[in-house]
Design a protein around this motif. Structure first.
Motif: not given
Length: 105
Positions: A100-104, A38-43
């Motif tokens: 997969l993309e992980l968002y908060y 899971l990648d939050d695209r913020l590092g």
């Protein structure tokens, strides 16, 4: 029925961890453990080990435990598809090693 007995056999192989849950009164079912990234695209990338028959909600709970947040605050998606909590990884065809993309929220 609470009186059913279960036997679990654990194997490792080239295609990941597998365990066989054998119901003494039912047929044998093979369940494969997979690792989802899971990648939050913020590092931050989280590697979560789970079963292919786990739901997205279960995946969120496992990820939340590693991230130190609540599962309700997480949203998992791939491109424009937002995954729903009650559907299994197997139904979404999520396999070992997928990112997969992980968002908060």
């Amino acid at each position: 029925d609470a009186t059913r007995r279960h036997t679990i056999y654990i194997f490792s192989g080239f295609d990941g961890w597998r365990y066989i849950l054998h119901h003494h009164s039912l047929s044998t079912k093979v369940i494969t453990m997979i690792e989802v990234i899971l990648d939050d695209r913020l590092g931050k990338k989280v590697r979560v080990k789970c079963n292919e028959d786990d739901s997205i909600g279960d995946l969120k709970k496992l990820a939340a435990a590693q991230l130190g947040t609540r599962p309700e605050k997480l949203k998992i998606q791939k491109w424009t598809t937002i995954y729903k909590d009650h559907i299994t990884l197997e139904d979404y065809e999520i396999h070992d090693g997928m990112s997969l993309e992980l968002y908060y929220q």
